[in-house]
Design an enzyme around this catalytic site. Structure first.
Site, PDB file in Angstrom:
ATOM      1  N   HIS A   1      97.750  14.364  29.091  1.00  0.00           N
ATOM      2  CA  HIS A   1      99.196  14.532  29.207  1.00  0.00           C
ATOM      3  C   HIS A   1      99.721  13.526  30.224  1.00  0.00           C
ATOM      4  O   HIS A   1      98.983  13.065  31.097  1.00  0.00           O
ATOM      5  CB  HIS A   1      99.471  15.967  29.678  1.00  0.00           C
ATOM      6  CG  HIS A   1     100.917  16.331  29.728  1.00  0.00           C
ATOM      7  ND1 HIS A   1     101.778  16.196  28.656  1.00  0.00           N
ATOM      8  CD2 HIS A   1     101.670  16.839  30.757  1.00  0.00           C
ATOM      9  CE1 HIS A   1     102.983  16.610  29.006  1.00  0.00           C
ATOM     10  NE2 HIS A   1     102.945  16.989  30.273  1.00  0.00           N
TER      11      HIS A   1
ATOM     12  N   CYS B   1     104.857  12.720  25.277  1.00  0.00           N
ATOM     13  CA  CYS B   1     104.949  12.692  26.743  1.00  0.00           C
ATOM     14  C   CYS B   1     104.730  11.286  27.285  1.00  0.00           C
ATOM     15  O   CYS B   1     105.265  10.931  28.337  1.00  0.00           O
ATOM     16  CB  CYS B   1     103.964  13.675  27.370  1.00  0.00           C
ATOM     17  SG  CYS B   1     102.239  13.391  26.907  1.00  0.00           S
TER      18      CYS B   1
END
Length: 370
Positions: A317, A44
């Site tokens: 994330h 990510c």
């Protein structure tokens, strides 16, 4: 292919149709595509930066222009160009693309990214921009050398050879490079010396309940050099007390601002996240410029934000919000959603020091107006 990747592709139709419906057929920009990127195991950090760069239009246009040049040996830039071209030429307007070739090349070229651990998005951005610039400069160098060769392969001697060996700025530099000037004033003789330093992004410290303007002002605050930190003055030929400050001398076309949200805590022996609330405006004008700055009144518009979600640098994330044709989109790996401009406030950070997960702006991309 992992279960998550299969699920991503299975959900593609649902997410895509919802996005098209949210934007509306009449409002959907002509020749624009909104594609999520498959996560190949904690990638990510990479996906978020690639999405931000794709919506920095000058960068996208140059990468796509590179794609149409003659066939080149595979490198990170050719893989990036293939990925951008794949997005830009899709028949569908929305969907999901697996950046497998790019990720594979990235892992081959740099051991730091050759694993399935979470990496730092800012480190990746820095590596990518510098690598692309190095590739372009090496290609230009080779072209110049080839141009100086006769048909029989012997070099032509010219008076301008030293000039030809000089490396010109690439389009990466033309887009992202700015210049800082470090001014030091001796408090004894008042002599001011200055040293210029180029940058592709600016890293600024963050404090609780502040703004980007405040962070930039702090970045350029005057610092007094005294005691054991005295400055050696060439005019006085001795160490003297001095004042030092940093100013922006050349404003870049696209200003990439990195918020230093990860701080090493001695007592914990690890980095911790500073989830401080830092307001970043949709429009920005720099006030920490030098007196001889070029385009010092330049106005910037926010075009993309890489957001860190979580409590630390190696866990959590990354997502990205981008502005495209007047509206805002959120890219979360394979998921793409339209969001209201007011929702951007959710990514400023937390108003208190409570240790909990936060979604905080980490890298801001501001593009200058024409």
């Amino acid at each position: 292919m992992t279960v998550r990747n299969i699920a991503s592709i299975c959900n593609m139709g649902t997410n895509a149709s919802a996005l098209e419906k949210d934007i509306g057929p009449e409002q959907f920009p002509i020749n624009e595509h909104y594609f999520g990127l498959v996560n190949f195991g904690n990638t990510c950090y990479c996906n978020s930066v690639l999405q931000a760069l794709y919506f920095c239009r000058p960068f996208r246009e140059n990468v796509l222009a590179y794609k149409v040049q003659q066939k080149k040996k595979e490198n990170l830039l050719t893989c990036l160009a293939d990925l951008f071209h794949s997005i830009a030429t899709q028949k569908k307007k929305v969907g999901v693309i697996p950046p497998k070739k790019f990720i594979s090349r990235l892992r081959k070229e740099n051991d730091l990214f050759d694993n399935y651990m979470q990496q730092d998005a800012h480190e990746f951005l820095n590596y990518l921009l510098n690598t692309v610039a190095d590739i372009l400069q090496e290609e230009r160098k080779q072209e110049k050398q080839n141009g100086r060769l006769k048909n029989n392969g012997t070099a032509i001697a010219t008076d301008t050879e030293p000039e030809q060996n000089k490396i010109d700025p690439t389009w990466v530099h033309e887009i992202f490079q700015g210049t800082l000037t470090n001014e030091t004033r001796c408090l004894n003789c008042e002599t001011v010396s200055s040293k210029d330093e180029d940058f592709l992004d600016l890293s600024v410290d963050v404090e609780q309940n502040t703004s980007i303007t405040h962070c930039l002002r702090d970045f350029s605050n005057t610092e007094t050099l005294c005691s054991e930190y005295k400055y050696y003055c060439e005019m006085c030929c001795s160490k003297q007390e001095a004042q030092k400050r940093m100013r922006v001398k050349k404003l870049p076309m696209i200003l990439a601002l990195h918020l230093k949200r990860f701080k090493y805590m001695e007592q914990l022996h690890r980095y911790t996240k500073l989830s401080y609330r830092v307001v970043f405006p949709l429009e920005l004008r720099l006030f920490n410029t030098s007196g001889d700055a070029v385009n010092l009144d330049r106005m910037y518009d926010l075009v993309a934000v890489v957001v860190h979600c979580g409590s630390g640098p190696n866990r959590g994330h990354y997502i990205t919000i981008v502005k495209s044709h007047g509206f805002w989109l959120l890219f979360d790996d394979d998921i793409v959603e339209k969001i209201d401009a007011q929702a951007i406030e959710e990514f400023y950070g937390l108003t208190s020091d409570i240790s909990k997960n936060s979604e905080s702006g980490y890298i801001l991309f501001y593009q200058s107006r024409e």
